[in-house]
Design an enzyme around this catalytic site. Structure first.
Site, mmCIF file in Angstrom:
data_model
loop_
_atom_site.group_PDB
_atom_site.id
_atom_site.type_symbol
_atom_site.label_atom_id
_atom_site.label_comp_id
_atom_site.label_asym_id
_atom_site.label_seq_id
_atom_site.Cartn_x
_atom_site.Cartn_y
_atom_site.Cartn_z
ATOM 1 C CE LYS A 63 -3.901 1.981 2.620
ATOM 2 N NZ LYS A 63 -4.809 1.790 3.780
ATOM 3 C CB SER A 109 -8.176 3.646 2.991
ATOM 4 O OG SER A 109 -7.327 3.001 3.908
ATOM 5 C CB SER A 161 -8.575 0.833 5.878
ATOM 6 O OG SER A 161 -9.257 2.048 5.817
#
Lengths: 95, 486
Positions: free
Chosen positions: B76, B151, B175
């Site tokens: 990420k 997210s 997330s």
């Protein structure tokens, strides 16, 4: 409690955020609806409840006071937009 | 090859049937070919990945290396990576090259894993649909009209489309788990403090926790094992031995007590999603688990409390972006205040600004007790409910999200409806507990996630239950149409 445009301007200043005039109204309405959600907390009585700042109630760990980091000024300044002689440049603050 | 388990890939590498360079090239090619429709990867790390793969091959040649040696993965874009841009999905950091690498990225590197690139995400991890990214939204591979969740939406979409066997994620209010559910993959957020936060760009420091996203619980266990452990550079890291996650996943479910919080099975939950989750719980029951109804009486206040605590911490953390030391700077500032205000006003997107303002408001003079202190007290009550529940049960099960993935644009005009899509996941972060999502079926051709919540540091139990469930079902092996060719 609804948040008014004046509140948005005050908060935006506190947070050092430029917001345009058109945005102020929509932030006021968004923040008001978020505050409505937040105020559901008032449904319960929390008097006497110890506030929880950390999930594991840990205290900050201490370490031996010795130098562990060396100076990396040049490397760390590579991401800055404007530097001179190892200093960060900003608009003139004092005339 | 794309659907092989980590063990199978690792086996092929150890037996030299396949080299890490070949495997890395294979997944890089898949990303280049298939990600044009998804937008799940922000930055490719092609040349450095091939160098790392060559090194892994040398280790493998010498008979060294473990399960992750030579295995490609994605990170990420919230984890700092020295020499490779770390944007956190924001215009603010569009040019930011971190001077150091996050501990957990380093741990995975040391395990021999090969970083293919960095995945798309909601800006500064603030969002539940990946639509707040400066780099554009990510599409859900199961239906390109729908969001992948957020997210960690890029990581979830990439693993679902088999663009990489593994991806890292972070979870502040759901997330990892919510996008894992929306994309039909397995994702685990461990106990707060289990994985180092050093080099992970902070959103809400008392809630943020990194974790693993993969096809199966077994793959996630292998990845999480490498990420876990004490880090002196993170003052909230917990100094406590890490369980052997793989060793424990084979345990029988006989006698495992599974609690179903009645507050999570109410009208807020889509009835078709509820049906799939109930079927999954029946599978656990058939394997010998004991199902019990439990209650988390204050859990309905988790979203309200979260939207005080998280913005408050976010407004403090994001004050570091001042347009001076790093990050975006506006053109021709007329004075220092103008520099701060316009750099931040232009560099941050709408949702980030909303949360910073929300945080500044609840922390401002006169409001602290009414909001911040109150939220921290509610947080304590929510945690106590979980602690009490874990006196009766070993794990808690529910739906991960109240519905399947929604359509892009559906909730962007209404922040509160977006926030409520994390209604089942947020309490876990407030309490600091480990949580996981495993795929458990489909509604309208979209994946449904089963959420499993464990007691503190009981990641091995979660992965054990997830693995046993996946031994009896094959939802985790399903691949979205259009992504199933070599």
């Amino acid at each position: 409690m609804p948040i008014q445009s004046e509140d948005v301007l005050k908060i935006a200043h506190l947070a050092r955020l430029a917001v345009s005039d058109e945005q102020v109204k929509s932030y006021a309405s968004d923040l008001s609806s978020i505050m409505n959600l937040v105020e559901q907390m008032n449904e319960i009585d929390t008097s006497g409840v110890e506030p929880m700042a950390h999930p594991l109630d840990q205290s900050q760990r201490l370490r031996v006071d010795e130098v562990t980091e060396h100076n990396q000024r040049e490397l760390l300044q590579e991401n800055a937009v404007d530097t001179e002689d190892g200093l960060f440049l900003v608009p003139r603050v004092i005339d | 090859m794309y659907n092989k388990s980590l063990r199978q890939l690792s086996d092929s590498l150890q037996k030299k049937e396949l080299s890490s360079v070949e495997l890395t090239q294979y997944f890089l090619a898949r990303i280049k070919r298939l990600d044009t429709s998804l937008n799940s990867v922000i930055t490719l790390n092609e040349s450095a990945a091939l160098v790392a793969a060559e090194q892994a091959d040398k280790q493998l040649q010498n008979g060294l290396g473990g399960l992750l040696t030579g295995i490609p993965l994605l990170h990420k874009d919230i984890f700092c990576t020295e020499g490779l841009r770390t944007s956190s999905g924001s215009k603010m950091l569009d040019n930011f090259i971190a001077p150091y690498t996050a501990t957990t990225v380093q741990q995975l590197q040391q395990s021999g894993a090969v970083m293919l690139g960095k995945t798309n995400m909601d800006e500064f991890a603030m969002g539940s649909s990946n639509e707040t990214s400066f780099y554009g939204g990510v599409k859900n591979p199961w239906d390109l009209q729908r969001v992948p969740g957020g997210s960690s939406g890029g990581s979830a979409a990439a693993v679902a489309a088999r663009l990489a066997p593994l991806a890292s994620g972070t979870d502040t209010g759901g997330s990892i788990r919510q996008p894992a559910a929306f994309c039909g993959i397995t994702g685990i957020k461990p106990t707060y403090g289990r994985v180092s936060r050093y080099g992970m760009i902070a959103f809400a420091s008392s809630l943020d926790q990194a974790g693993a996203m993969a096809k199966s619980s077994e793959d996630a266990a292998i990845m999480l094992q490498a990420m876990s452990g004490f880090d002196p550079k993170d003052s909230t890291s917990v100094d406590r031995p890490v369980d052997d996650l793989l060793q424990n996943i084979g345990r029988s479910l006989k006698g495992v007590r599974v609690g179903l919080p009645k507050e999570f099975f109410t009208e807020g939950l889509d009835s078709d999603v509820c049906e799939k989750v109930t079927e999954a719980i029946d599978v656990l029951k058939s394997a010998g688990a004991i199902i019990k109804e439990i209650s988390l009486p204050n859990i309905n206040l988790s979203v309200p409390a979260y939207y005080v605590v998280a913005p408050a911490e976010c407004s403090a953390n994001l004050s570091r972006f001042d347009g001076v030391r790093y990050g975006y700077r506006c053109d021709e500032p007329k004075d220092l205040e103008d520099l701060y205000k316009r750099s931040r006003g232009e560099g941050f997107g709408d949702e980030v600004k909303r949360r910073i303002m929300m945080g500044a408001y609840v922390l401002s003079a006169g409001y602290y007790d009414a909001y911040y202190k109150k939220a921290q007290q509610v947080r304590r009550l929510i945690q106590q409910d979980f602690v009490k529940a874990f006196e009766e049960v070993d794990i808690i099960a529910s739906a991960t999200a109240p519905s399947v993935a929604f359509k892009a644009g559906e909730k962007t005009d209404d922040p509160v409806s977006m926030y409520l899509s994390d209604i089942f996941t947020i309490g876990v972060n407030l309490a600091g507990l480990p949580g996981m999502s495993v795929p458990c079926g489909f509604v309208d051709q979209m994946p449904v996630g089963l959420q499993l919540i464990g007691n503190y540091f009981d990641e091995s139990r979660l992965l054990n239950v997830g693995h046993q469930y996946q031994q009896m079902t094959n939802w985790h092996d399903m691949i979205p149409t259009g992504f199933g060719q070599e």
